[in-house]
Scaffold this motif. Structure first.
Motif, PDB file in Angstrom:
ATOM      1  N   GLY A 107      -8.654   4.259 -18.633  1.00 46.25           N
ATOM      2  CA  GLY A 107     -10.020   4.468 -19.106  1.00 46.25           C
ATOM      3  C   GLY A 107     -10.339   3.629 -20.328  1.00 46.25           C
ATOM      4  O   GLY A 107     -11.388   2.974 -20.395  1.00 46.25           O
TER       5      GLY A 107
ATOM      6  N   LEU B  12       0.675  12.006 -18.072  1.00 46.43           N
ATOM      7  CA  LEU B  12      -0.524  11.786 -17.249  1.00 46.43           C
ATOM      8  C   LEU B  12      -1.608  11.079 -18.063  1.00 46.43           C
ATOM      9  O   LEU B  12      -2.304  10.190 -17.568  1.00 46.43           O
ATOM     10  CB  LEU B  12      -1.070  13.121 -16.724  1.00 46.43           C
ATOM     11  CG  LEU B  12      -0.207  13.878 -15.710  1.00 46.43           C
ATOM     12  CD1 LEU B  12      -0.849  15.213 -15.362  1.00 46.43           C
ATOM     13  CD2 LEU B  12      -0.013  13.061 -14.432  1.00 46.43           C
TER      14      LEU B  12
ATOM     15  N   ILE C  56     -11.928  11.702 -19.003  1.00 45.37           N
ATOM     16  CA  ILE C  56     -10.597  11.539 -19.598  1.00 45.37           C
ATOM     17  C   ILE C  56     -10.532  12.125 -21.008  1.00 45.37           C
ATOM     18  O   ILE C  56      -9.712  12.995 -21.287  1.00 45.37           O
ATOM     19  CB  ILE C  56     -10.187  10.050 -19.590  1.00 45.37           C
ATOM     20  CG1 ILE C  56     -10.030   9.588 -18.135  1.00 45.37           C
ATOM     21  CG2 ILE C  56      -8.873   9.852 -20.350  1.00 45.37           C
ATOM     22  CD1 ILE C  56      -9.859   8.113 -17.961  1.00 45.37           C
TER      23      ILE C  56
ATOM     24  N   LEU D 129      -8.166  10.255 -29.339  1.00 39.50           N
ATOM     25  CA  LEU D 129      -8.756  10.171 -27.998  1.00 39.50           C
ATOM     26  C   LEU D 129     -10.286  10.213 -28.084  1.00 39.50           C
ATOM     27  O   LEU D 129     -10.979   9.444 -27.411  1.00 39.50           O
ATOM     28  CB  LEU D 129      -8.237  11.355 -27.167  1.00 39.50           C
ATOM     29  CG  LEU D 129      -8.405  11.283 -25.660  1.00 39.50           C
ATOM     30  CD1 LEU D 129      -7.665  10.097 -25.090  1.00 39.50           C
ATOM     31  CD2 LEU D 129      -7.877  12.557 -25.014  1.00 39.50           C
TER      32      LEU D 129
ATOM     33  N   ALA E 177      -3.984   7.843 -17.426  1.00 36.94           N
ATOM     34  CA  ALA E 177      -5.439   8.019 -17.317  1.00 36.94           C
ATOM     35  C   ALA E 177      -6.168   7.408 -18.516  1.00 36.94           C
ATOM     36  O   ALA E 177      -7.143   6.660 -18.347  1.00 36.94           O
ATOM     37  CB  ALA E 177      -5.757   9.505 -17.192  1.00 36.94           C
ATOM     38  N   ALA E 178      -5.672   7.723 -19.732  1.00 34.72           N
ATOM     39  CA  ALA E 178      -6.358   7.228 -20.929  1.00 34.72           C
ATOM     40  C   ALA E 178      -6.207   5.714 -21.054  1.00 34.72           C
ATOM     41  O   ALA E 178      -7.149   5.024 -21.474  1.00 34.72           O
ATOM     42  CB  ALA E 178      -5.815   7.925 -22.166  1.00 34.72           C
TER      43      ALA E 178
ATOM     44  N   ALA F 278       5.746  13.292 -14.689  1.00 32.03           N
ATOM     45  CA  ALA F 278       5.043  14.192 -15.615  1.00 32.03           C
ATOM     46  C   ALA F 278       5.616  15.599 -15.572  1.00 32.03           C
ATOM     47  O   ALA F 278       5.625  16.307 -16.576  1.00 32.03           O
ATOM     48  CB  ALA F 278       3.556  14.220 -15.281  1.00 32.03           C
TER      49      ALA F 278
ATOM     50  N   PHE G 222      -8.795  15.714 -21.353  1.00 33.29           N
ATOM     51  CA  PHE G 222      -7.476  15.865 -21.975  1.00 33.29           C
ATOM     52  C   PHE G 222      -7.584  16.520 -23.356  1.00 33.29           C
ATOM     53  O   PHE G 222      -6.683  17.258 -23.765  1.00 33.29           O
ATOM     54  CB  PHE G 222      -6.748  14.527 -22.063  1.00 33.29           C
ATOM     55  CG  PHE G 222      -6.123  14.127 -20.754  1.00 33.29           C
ATOM     56  CD1 PHE G 222      -4.955  14.713 -20.317  1.00 33.29           C
ATOM     57  CD2 PHE G 222      -6.716  13.185 -19.941  1.00 33.29           C
ATOM     58  CE1 PHE G 222      -4.379  14.368 -19.106  1.00 33.29           C
ATOM     59  CE2 PHE G 222      -6.161  12.819 -18.725  1.00 33.29           C
ATOM     60  CZ  PHE G 222      -4.984  13.417 -18.300  1.00 33.29           C
TER      61      PHE G 222
ATOM     62  N   ASN H   8       0.829  -1.209   0.000  1.00 39.14           N
ATOM     63  CA  ASN H   8       0.000   0.000   0.000  1.00 39.14           C
ATOM     64  C   ASN H   8       0.861   1.257   0.000  1.00 39.14           C
ATOM     65  O   ASN H   8       0.578   2.234  -0.686  1.00 39.14           O
ATOM     66  CB  ASN H   8      -0.918   0.021   1.231  1.00 39.14           C
ATOM     67  CG  ASN H   8      -2.117  -0.887   1.036  1.00 39.14           C
ATOM     68  OD1 ASN H   8      -2.477  -1.219  -0.089  1.00 39.14           O
ATOM     69  ND2 ASN H   8      -2.709  -1.321   2.137  1.00 39.14           N
TER      70      ASN H   8
ATOM     71  N   PHE I   4     -17.506   7.845 -17.167  1.00 37.89           N
ATOM     72  CA  PHE I   4     -16.200   7.610 -16.519  1.00 37.89           C
ATOM     73  C   PHE I   4     -15.014   7.702 -17.467  1.00 37.89           C
ATOM     74  O   PHE I   4     -13.890   7.915 -17.019  1.00 37.89           O
ATOM     75  CB  PHE I   4     -16.204   6.254 -15.801  1.00 37.89           C
ATOM     76  CG  PHE I   4     -17.126   6.245 -14.641  1.00 37.89           C
ATOM     77  CD1 PHE I   4     -16.825   6.964 -13.500  1.00 37.89           C
ATOM     78  CD2 PHE I   4     -18.326   5.556 -14.694  1.00 37.89           C
ATOM     79  CE1 PHE I   4     -17.694   6.993 -12.428  1.00 37.89           C
ATOM     80  CE2 PHE I   4     -19.201   5.581 -13.626  1.00 37.89           C
ATOM     81  CZ  PHE I   4     -18.895   6.291 -12.490  1.00 37.89           C
ATOM     82  N   PHE I   5     -15.205   7.514 -18.748  1.00 38.79           N
ATOM     83  CA  PHE I   5     -14.073   7.657 -19.666  1.00 38.79           C
ATOM     84  C   PHE I   5     -14.199   8.921 -20.505  1.00 38.79           C
ATOM     85  O   PHE I   5     -13.283   9.748 -20.551  1.00 38.79           O
ATOM     86  CB  PHE I   5     -13.957   6.438 -20.588  1.00 38.79           C
ATOM     87  CG  PHE I   5     -12.867   6.608 -21.626  1.00 38.79           C
ATOM     88  CD1 PHE I   5     -11.529   6.487 -21.265  1.00 38.79           C
ATOM     89  CD2 PHE I   5     -13.158   6.905 -22.946  1.00 38.79           C
ATOM     90  CE1 PHE I   5     -10.516   6.670 -22.194  1.00 38.79           C
ATOM     91  CE2 PHE I   5     -12.153   7.085 -23.880  1.00 38.79           C
ATOM     92  CZ  PHE I   5     -10.825   6.960 -23.511  1.00 38.79           C
TER      93      PHE I   5
ATOM     94  N   LEU J 110       0.305  23.092 -17.075  1.00 42.02           N
ATOM     95  CA  LEU J 110       0.173  21.694 -16.645  1.00 42.02           C
ATOM     96  C   LEU J 110      -0.128  21.628 -15.149  1.00 42.02           C
ATOM     97  O   LEU J 110      -0.812  20.720 -14.685  1.00 42.02           O
ATOM     98  CB  LEU J 110       1.464  20.934 -16.969  1.00 42.02           C
ATOM     99  CG  LEU J 110       1.442  19.446 -16.700  1.00 42.02           C
ATOM    100  CD1 LEU J 110       0.360  18.771 -17.526  1.00 42.02           C
ATOM    101  CD2 LEU J 110       2.789  18.822 -17.010  1.00 42.02           C
TER     102      LEU J 110
END
Lengths: 286, 311, 278
Positions: free
Chosen positions: A215, A207, C73, C32, A211-212, A99, C77, A85, C68-69, C187
């Motif tokens: 997702g 980042l 996201i 994307l 994230a992508a 990043a 982005f 953890n 959620f996507f 950023l």
């Protein structure tokens, strides 16, 4: 009669050994990185949780203090899960650090044409990448590997040799998990900054990869009713590897640790190919 | 109302000085801004064009302030030193897009864009992408963009950089043309002998300060601590030199290597010229007399060279 | 004056739209935006299911992916890329001064750039919603589709998703445009906003309402509860609050965008050209 004025004198002082020349890049890198007050504060904040954890380990073994609240030493279990953890929390910070710091190492050199200046010296492309990687690597190690090993050492010294011997695999788990994270993050940081050359977008891309990937992996899992989407989720892949190294793998994981290793290695190879393609001295102006 | 006025203007970048306490009134005509790198020329031009805001002081161009861009930038055109261009545009698109922002009709936009491109001699290349332009072509397309809306005031930062001799001559002719039309043309340059040729007045800068301004000869007269140099072409320079040394106003006399002339340094130019008239009557045949150091190069060296050497 | 401003705004939009739509560096935004459509199309082609239960599942899956996507996201982005590029990208390319040297008020430049970013992002992301919708549902029987779209809630669901995507572009777009104007390294605010929006699930009810995602979720037609992870302590903190009415959510997002754009316009008056520090 020709007159030659010999006024130029080349450098005749000691040279850094060719073997360690890649470390030269580190000399000024840290100064440049920490010129940003935001980064300095962020970096110092990364040590907040480790310091808290050290206090926690001490208190957890302090018999007199615990007696005051009616508890015995070690009333909270410190095991592989606890270290896992802790690693997860520090790895998230390492990702954010990558990043912000990673793109600043390479992108300015490419944007301002400094790469040919480096490589016109006795300095190879490999040494350049190694040197820049080491800067980022040492920062990541300082907030993941070293605090975790320190905590492991403190816990061992507080509890005793038996605990250390029994939980030696945790030390191995810390070492190999952190090294894997370091390699992946270094390659990701360097490749993204070589790819877009604009520091800010490169940082956003680092980042975005996390994230992508997460997702889009979830989208695939949801739509296709499969678990193959996890192969695109870098965070999940690294977590699966670390879970295995800490001997915490559940009975029926969506993807096996071996598959996670294979996916991470493939990902690293792709990043290396990207670095190899983008970090070149010559380019055709469009 | 017809001048560029800077009133006690200072610009600091944090603790770094850009320009300090600059007070100027620049009349119409060609004005050159000279000074070594880092002397504050670009900062001064950016302040005049409103790309920077002064830390202290005020600026007006023909009575207009940069805080009123809608009127200000119809009066002023600026070709900056920055070598950046919007991505992917041809030279023609670059000038046309800029003119579109003025709100001109499409027909007028097109006509004015072609006129300015023709004026800088870039019609043939204008349909090519700017990314493939040479340095000189990029300079010329920037110039075309700056003059496209026919501004009354033209500010040009190092406009002759990267131009070949022919293009340079053509560009200088264009500046003269614009100057003769009654425009303000403010040019910064390192090429001092060209400044000498084209400018009506000069502003010299060093380390963020204006060290001299005005017409070049007028500026020279003000530098009293430096003796004036006078070049004399004559048939007996050694005889002339020996006669001159009898007089206290002559500091130095150097015979030319070709023995056909003499370079004299004097503190009192007027009394020296009277003296020379007398000597000429004594049998030395003088072909020509000309000041040797009232050009921009000499003034630059006197005013700025000494400061540079003390750094 | 208004006519001049309109002409100038249109001129700015013409310049910037071409850059946003056709720039090679913006290719990743298309990828994307369209990325969810690929598995959806594969699902339609490879897993041909029949029956209402699969249709119902697909409706739920679309809602989950969108919430959620897509919103959190893809649009997040995508807007970072489009809107930060409008000012900060020009600074990096050393070409912002061409705008500032034109007889255009800084506020007009900002509005023109915001509108061009908005047109581009709404076209890309709303267009992608339509593509995803078709990709996911096209393989279902026509009768089922007709009854869902024309007698059932399908059409209103689709409109709600399109409105939510457009509102996301307005909300995130205004915030990232302002970040591009105000911050040398945008950023930093982007990362802070990302963390804040990601932490939406565990935030107290009042703080949830200070995030863009809460209002966007309120516009979504199907409410999907926040997913719980492996960490049991963290799971205790995750809870959902009742969504706001869609009209209120849209109004709030517009107010937020208006406020942020006005603030950025005021700050844009003080923009100075200093490319050396980029």
């Amino acid at each position: 009669m020709a007159v030659y004025k010999r006024t130029y004198k080349g450098y005749s002082g000691p040279l850094t050994s060719p073997l360690w020349r890649f470390t030269v890049l580190q000399r000024y890198a840290f100064k440049a990185i920490f010129k940003s007050r935001f980064l300095l504060i962020g970096y110092v904040a990364c040590f907040f949780v480790p310091l808290l954890a050290i206090c926690f380990l001490y208190l957890n073994q302090n018999a007199s203090l615990l007696a005051m609240v009616g508890q015995k030493p070690g009333f909270l279990k410190i095991d592989a899960g606890w270290f896992h953890n802790f690693l997860t929390a520090q790895a998230v910070l390492a990702g954010v650090l990558t990043a912000f710091v990673g793109p600043g190492l390479v992108a300015p050199d490419l944007a301002n044409g400094a790469l040919p200046v480096y490589l016109s010296r006795p300095f190879s492309r490999f040494e350049y990448i190694l040197g820049k990687g080491l800067v980022l690597g040492s920062l990541i190690a300082s907030i993941t590997l070293f605090p975790l090993l320190t905590l492991f050492g403190i816990q061992s010294s507080l509890v005793g040799y038996q605990w250390f011997e029994k939980n030696l695999y945790i030390g191995g788990g810390i070492l190999f998990s952190c090294l894997t994270i370091m390699v992946v993050f270094i390659l990701l940081g360097l490749s993204m900054s070589a790819f877009v050359r604009w520091r800010i977008v490169a940082g956003a891309l680092v980042l975005a990869v996390f994230a992508a990937g997460k997702g889009f992996g979830a989208v695939i899992n949801g739509v296709m009713r499969t678990s193959n989407g996890y192969y695109l989720d870098l965070q999940y892949l690294l977590s699966t590897i670390a879970t295995d190294l800490f001997r915490q793998t559940p009975e029926d994981p969506p993807i096996s640790p071996l598959s996670a290793w294979a996916a991470v290695i493939t990902f690293c190879v792709l990043l290396l190919l990207l670095i190899n393609r983008k970090l070149r001295v010559c380019e055709v102006a469009g | 109302m017809d001048a560029i006025i800077l009133d006690n203007v200072s610009k600091f970048y944090g603790e770094v000085l850009g320009v300090n306490k600059v007070t100027l009134s620049i009349p119409p005509g060609i004005t050159s801004l000279v000074g070594p790198n880092g002397s504050g020329k670009t900062t001064l031009m950016n302040l005049i064009a409103g790309l920077l805001q002064p830390t202290r002081g005020g600026i007006s161009v023909c009575g207009l302030s940069p805080s009123d861009p809608e009127h200000f930038f119809r009066t002023l055109g600026y070709a900056t030193q920055y070598d950046g261009f919007p991505r992917g545009l041809t030279g023609w698109e670059f000038v046309r897009n800029y003119l579109r922002l003025f709100g001109f009709s499409p027909k007028d936009t097109e006509r004015m864009a072609w006129e300015s491109i023709d004026r800088v001699g870039l019609r043939e290349a204008s349909q090519r992408k700017i990314a493939g332009f040479s340095k000189g072509m990029r300079q010329r397309i920037k110039l075309a963009q700056a003059i496209a809306h026919r501004p009354k005031v033209l500010v040009l930062d190092e406009p002759l950089n990267g131009l070949d001799p022919l293009a340079r001559a053509e560009t200088i002719a264009l500046f003269r043309e614009l100057g003769n039309e009654g425009s303000h043309v403010l040019i910064s340059s390192h090429i001092l002998h060209e400044v000498d040729l084209i400018s009506d007045q000069v502003i010299m800068m060093s380390q963020g300060y204006v060290v001299a301004e005005g017409q070049i000869r007028g500026v020279r007269d003000e530098i009293s601590e430096q003796p004036m140099q006078v070049l004399i072409r004559c048939d007996k320079p050694d005889v002339l030199a020996s006669q001159l040394f009898h007089h206290s106003q002559v500091v130095e006399a150097k015979v030319h290597a070709d023995r056909g002339g003499l370079l004299v340094r004097t503190h009192h130019a007027e009394s020296f010229y009277k003296l020379l008239n007398r000597i000429a009557l004594d049998g030395v045949r003088i072909e020509s007399v000309a000041p040797a150091d009232d050009d921009a190069q000499s003034i630059y060296e006197y005013l700025i060279g000494s400061e540079e050497s003390t750094k | 004056m208004m006519t001049l401003w309109n002409r100038q705004i249109l001129a700015i939009m013409r310049i910037d739209l071409a850059k946003t739509f056709f720039a090679k560096r913006g290719l990743w935004i298309y990828l994307l935006a369209l990325s969810p459509a690929v598995p959806m199309l594969l699902h339609s082609l490879l897993d041909r299911h029949e029956g209402n239960s699969d249709f119902g599942q697909d409706v739920q899956i679309f809602a989950g992916i969108f919430q959620f996507f897509y919103l959190r996201i893809a649009i997040f982005f995508g807007c970072v890329g489009i809107f930060m590029n409008l000012f900060r990208g020009e600074m990096v390319d050393k070409s912002l001064h061409y705008y500032l040297l034109a007889p255009v008020r800084r506020e007009v430049i900002l509005v023109g750039k915001f509108l061009s970013g908005l047109v581009a992002s709404v076209t890309i992301f709303c267009g992608s919603v339509l593509v995803q919708w078709c990709s996911l549902f096209c393989h279902h029987p026509a009768s089922l589709l007709n009854s869902y779209m024309f007698t059932g809630p399908g059409a209103s669901h689709l409109v709600s998703y399109l409105v939510a995507a457009a509102c996301a572009c307005v909300g995130y777009g205004s915030v990232f445009l302002a970040a591009g104007v105000l911050f040398r390294n945008p950023l930093i605010p982007a990362a802070v906003i990302l963390l804040w929006e990601s932490a939406d699930g565990i935030l107290p009810a009042l703080l949830k309402k200070i995030s863009v995602i809460y209002w966007l979720k309120s516009i979504c037609p199907i409410s999907i509860p926040s997913p719980k992870g492996n960490n049991s302590i963290l799971n205790l903190l995750i809870f959902d609050v009742d969504p706001a009415p869609a009209r209120v959510a849209i109004l709030n997002l517009m107010l937020l965008a208006g406020f942020v754009v006005v603030w950025a316009a005021i700050r844009a008056r003080r923009i100075e050209i200093g490319y050396g520090s980029e």
